[in-house]
Write an enzyme that holds these catalytic residues in place. Structure first.
Site, PDB file in Angstrom:
ATOM      1  N   ASP A  11     -19.008  57.980  27.557  1.00 14.85           N
ATOM      2  CA  ASP A  11     -17.844  58.150  26.691  1.00 14.85           C
ATOM      3  C   ASP A  11     -18.360  58.253  25.261  1.00 14.85           C
ATOM      4  OD1 ASP A  11     -15.876  57.951  28.706  1.00 14.85           O
ATOM      5  OD2 ASP A  11     -16.089  55.783  28.724  1.00 14.85           O
ATOM      6  N   ASP A 130      -5.833  60.167  34.039  1.00 16.80           N
ATOM      7  CA  ASP A 130      -5.751  58.754  33.654  1.00 16.80           C
ATOM      8  C   ASP A 130      -4.424  58.242  34.184  1.00 16.80           C
ATOM      9  OD1 ASP A 130      -8.164  58.956  32.262  1.00 16.80           O
ATOM     10  OD2 ASP A 130      -7.152  59.564  30.415  1.00 16.80           O
TER      11      ASP A 130
END
Length: 255
Positions: A11, A130
């Site tokens: 990330d 998500d």
């Protein structure tokens, strides 16, 4: 049976690897180029690179950083963050990405899935979802790095994306992300058992048994994790040996 894949995730924020819990409280986890090289050497099956603020800040993924990472690894490389067009995809592929991950832009403009699949092939299109389990027991889709709730249910969106041309699903449980309490087995199994494309489970991996559980009980095709790898709480070679010992089809370097 296809080999189960172990995928570290980088990330990225401001050119650095970061990791948080439930999508917040980010902390620095190191240089992405160094981490990528290390994971390739350890035997990771693939690498995922997500520029986690690209969509929010309305800027393109860091193509130059993608290029530097690609030059250090010899494993499949998926890149996501801020992708809004076939042209964006072309830039990333030219800089070394093998696949692209698209999330918010695909939800807001589903036809982009088909456009990218037509231009680069379905195998190149990884739909990232998500998702969060709410009080009603349903899993809902969230956008913009987990900041924006929708009324769309996870499975319905995943199924539609497959019909539009997505070649793989990267499923992240926001409830489990960064908790190291185990993957979301129920929603992962729902997608794995009912979709004709591979499902990557993400969010919650904290022990080697958690990885075994998501493969054996939830039938995931791959498992993705970040902090347990970044901070060496789990070493990839040992994890793969453990999973192979459970009878799972695992690629182990040298075998």
């Amino acid at each position: 049976m296809l080999a189960k894949r172990i995928i570290p995730c980088l990330d990225i924020k401001n050119g650095r690897t970061v990791k948080g819990t439930n999508f917040i409280n980010l902390r620095d986890a190191g240089d992405p180029v160094e981490l990528a090289a290390s994971y390739a050497a350890q035997g990771a099956d693939e690498l995922v690179f997500l520029d986690i603020t690209a969509t929010v800040e309305k800027r393109a993924t860091l193509a130059e950083l993608v290029k530097r990472v690609a030059h250090t690894i010899n494993i499949p490389f998926t890149v996501g963050g801020g992708i809004k067009s076939v042209e964006d995809v072309s830039v990333l592929l030219q800089n070394g990405a093998d696949k692209i991950s698209i999330n918010t832009a695909a939800f807001n403009n589903p036809s982009i899935i088909t456009s990218i699949a037509n231009a680069a092939g379905s195998q190149c299109v990884v739909l990232a979802i998500d998702t969060k389990k709410e009080e009603d027991g349903e899993w809902y889709v969230y956008l913009n790095g987990g900041r924006t709730k929708t009324d769309t249910k996870c499975f319905g969106w995943a199924k539609r994306a497959v019909d539009l041309g997505a070649g793989e699903i990267l499923l992240t449980s926001m409830n489990h992300d960064g908790t190291k309490a185990g993957f979301a087995l129920d929603i992962t199994q729902l997608l794995s058992d009912n979709l004709p494309i591979p499902v990557i489970a993400s969010g919650g991996g904290g022990t080697m048994q958690h990885f075994a559980d998501v493969f054996i009980n939830a039938h995931a095709d791959a498992a993705l994790a970040a902090s347990v790898f970044h901070f060496k709480e789990i070493e990839i070679p040992q994890l793969k040996t453990y999973l192979a010992g459970k009878g799972l089809p695992i690629r182990i370097r040298g075998m």
